[in-house]
Motif scaffolding. Structure first.
Motif, PDB file in Angstrom:
ATOM      1  N   LEU A  16       0.825  -1.209   0.000  1.00 19.25           N
ATOM      2  CA  LEU A  16       0.000   0.000   0.000  1.00 19.25           C
ATOM      3  C   LEU A  16       0.859   1.258   0.000  1.00 19.25           C
ATOM      4  O   LEU A  16       0.542   2.236  -0.680  1.00 19.25           O
ATOM      5  CB  LEU A  16      -0.942   0.003   1.208  1.00 19.25           C
ATOM      6  CG  LEU A  16      -2.095  -0.992   1.167  1.00 19.25           C
ATOM      7  CD1 LEU A  16      -2.815  -1.031   2.509  1.00 19.25           C
ATOM      8  CD2 LEU A  16      -3.061  -0.653   0.044  1.00 19.25           C
ATOM      9  N   ASN A  61       0.866   3.859  -3.040  1.00 17.94           N
ATOM     10  CA  ASN A  61       0.497   5.249  -2.773  1.00 17.94           C
ATOM     11  C   ASN A  61       1.615   6.218  -3.117  1.00 17.94           C
ATOM     12  O   ASN A  61       1.347   7.338  -3.559  1.00 17.94           O
ATOM     13  CB  ASN A  61       0.038   5.416  -1.318  1.00 17.94           C
ATOM     14  CG  ASN A  61      -1.428   5.146  -1.181  1.00 17.94           C
ATOM     15  OD1 ASN A  61      -2.253   5.978  -1.546  1.00 17.94           O
ATOM     16  ND2 ASN A  61      -1.767   3.968  -0.701  1.00 17.94           N
ATOM     17  N   ILE A  98       1.344   6.531  -6.881  1.00 17.89           N
ATOM     18  CA  ILE A  98       0.183   7.367  -7.226  1.00 17.89           C
ATOM     19  C   ILE A  98       0.457   8.824  -6.878  1.00 17.89           C
ATOM     20  O   ILE A  98       0.113   9.733  -7.650  1.00 17.89           O
ATOM     21  CB  ILE A  98      -1.085   6.844  -6.511  1.00 17.89           C
ATOM     22  CG1 ILE A  98      -1.474   5.474  -7.080  1.00 17.89           C
ATOM     23  CG2 ILE A  98      -2.233   7.840  -6.624  1.00 17.89           C
ATOM     24  CD1 ILE A  98      -2.506   4.728  -6.232  1.00 17.89           C
ATOM     25  N   GLY A  99       1.078   9.061  -5.730  1.00 21.73           N
ATOM     26  CA  GLY A  99       1.386  10.432  -5.319  1.00 21.73           C
ATOM     27  C   GLY A  99       2.323  11.127  -6.292  1.00 21.73           C
ATOM     28  O   GLY A  99       2.121  12.290  -6.641  1.00 21.73           O
ATOM     29  N   HIS A 126      -0.083  13.205   0.766  1.00 15.60           N
ATOM     30  CA  HIS A 126      -0.192  11.868   0.187  1.00 15.60           C
ATOM     31  C   HIS A 126       1.171  11.166   0.246  1.00 15.60           C
ATOM     32  O   HIS A 126       1.285  10.027   0.715  1.00 15.60           O
ATOM     33  CB  HIS A 126      -0.684  11.994  -1.253  1.00 15.60           C
ATOM     34  CG  HIS A 126      -1.106  10.712  -1.880  1.00 15.60           C
ATOM     35  ND1 HIS A 126      -2.037  10.668  -2.870  1.00 15.60           N
ATOM     36  CD2 HIS A 126      -0.721   9.425  -1.708  1.00 15.60           C
ATOM     37  CE1 HIS A 126      -2.219   9.425  -3.264  1.00 15.60           C
ATOM     38  NE2 HIS A 126      -1.412   8.639  -2.566  1.00 15.60           N
ATOM     39  N   ALA A 168       2.395   8.022   2.438  1.00 17.72           N
ATOM     40  CA  ALA A 168       2.789   6.800   1.728  1.00 17.72           C
ATOM     41  C   ALA A 168       4.059   6.245   2.370  1.00 17.72           C
ATOM     42  O   ALA A 168       4.185   5.035   2.597  1.00 17.72           O
ATOM     43  CB  ALA A 168       3.006   7.093   0.248  1.00 17.72           C
ATOM     44  N   LEU A 205      -3.869   5.274   5.865  1.00 11.64           N
ATOM     45  CA  LEU A 205      -4.525   5.040   4.584  1.00 11.64           C
ATOM     46  C   LEU A 205      -5.851   5.803   4.504  1.00 11.64           C
ATOM     47  O   LEU A 205      -6.156   6.427   3.483  1.00 11.64           O
ATOM     48  CB  LEU A 205      -4.749   3.550   4.351  1.00 11.64           C
ATOM     49  CG  LEU A 205      -5.358   3.184   2.997  1.00 11.64           C
ATOM     50  CD1 LEU A 205      -4.432   3.600   1.856  1.00 11.64           C
ATOM     51  CD2 LEU A 205      -5.663   1.703   2.933  1.00 11.64           C
ATOM     52  N   ILE A 252      -5.112   9.417   3.826  1.00 13.85           N
ATOM     53  CA  ILE A 252      -4.783   9.679   2.415  1.00 13.85           C
ATOM     54  C   ILE A 252      -6.060   9.777   1.591  1.00 13.85           C
ATOM     55  O   ILE A 252      -6.238  10.706   0.799  1.00 13.85           O
ATOM     56  CB  ILE A 252      -3.853   8.587   1.847  1.00 13.85           C
ATOM     57  CG1 ILE A 252      -2.456   8.680   2.468  1.00 13.85           C
ATOM     58  CG2 ILE A 252      -3.763   8.679   0.321  1.00 13.85           C
ATOM     59  CD1 ILE A 252      -1.544   7.502   2.148  1.00 13.85           C
ATOM     60  N   LEU A 253      -6.943   8.815   1.790  1.00 10.88           N
ATOM     61  CA  LEU A 253      -8.183   8.806   1.006  1.00 10.88           C
ATOM     62  C   LEU A 253      -9.046  10.022   1.305  1.00 10.88           C
ATOM     63  O   LEU A 253      -9.569  10.667   0.384  1.00 10.88           O
ATOM     64  CB  LEU A 253      -8.963   7.517   1.273  1.00 10.88           C
ATOM     65  CG  LEU A 253      -8.288   6.235   0.780  1.00 10.88           C
ATOM     66  CD1 LEU A 253      -9.056   5.011   1.281  1.00 10.88           C
ATOM     67  CD2 LEU A 253      -8.178   6.228  -0.734  1.00 10.88           C
ATOM     68  N   SER A 288      -6.247  13.806   1.172  1.00 11.21           N
ATOM     69  CA  SER A 288      -5.751  14.073  -0.178  1.00 11.21           C
ATOM     70  C   SER A 288      -6.838  13.842  -1.221  1.00 11.21           C
ATOM     71  O   SER A 288      -6.996  14.641  -2.151  1.00 11.21           O
ATOM     72  CB  SER A 288      -4.536  13.189  -0.474  1.00 11.21           C
ATOM     73  OG  SER A 288      -3.472  13.506   0.398  1.00 11.21           O
TER      74      SER A 288
END
Length: 125
Positions: free
Chosen positions: A7, A11, A14-15, A45, A49, A76, A79-80, A83
């Motif tokens: 994860l 992340n 993705i960040g 984010h 991560a 997590l 972040i969801l 961000s």
């Protein structure tokens, strides 16, 4: 737990991708203040991560330490919520999404507090 390493890595990927998208794809499409909002989302984010990667390592070293896992889920969630709400606010222009952002901030705070508590509680740290 490998899960938090995965994860965290996903992340981070993705960040970085969202940071690049903001710098190159959004720069000419959104107002400067909204680009700053996007950058704030990316910054938090990426920091969290890395926190997930740390949690993954700690969970591997001390699988019995439940508080580390709970901390990871809080990160997590942050972040969801934090961000994610900022990204959606910039992309949709719906400023009401900013009401969700503080919930993500609270999740981040909870994650860090749980990390401190776990470090204090478990002698193997």
């Amino acid at each position: 737990m490998k899960l938090f390493l995965v994860l965290g890595g996903l992340n981070a990927f993705i960040g970085v991708a969202l940071g690049a998208f903001g710098a190159h794809g959004l720069k000419s499409r959104v107002a400067p203040e909204m680009l700053t909002v996007w950058q704030t989302g990316v910054q938090y984010h990426l920091i969290h991560a890395l926190a997930l990667v740390l949690i993954g390592i700690l969970c591997h070293l001390m699988p019995e330490a439940l508080l580390f896992r709970v901390s990871g889920w809080a990160f997590l969630s942050g972040i969801l919520l934090f961000s994610g709400s900022l990204y959606l606010m910039v992309l949709t222009g719906t400023r009401q999404l900013g009401m969700i952002t503080p919930l993500g901030g609270l999740a981040f705070l909870l994650g860090w507090l749980l990390l401190v508590l776990a470090a204090w509680r478990y002698p193997g740290v």
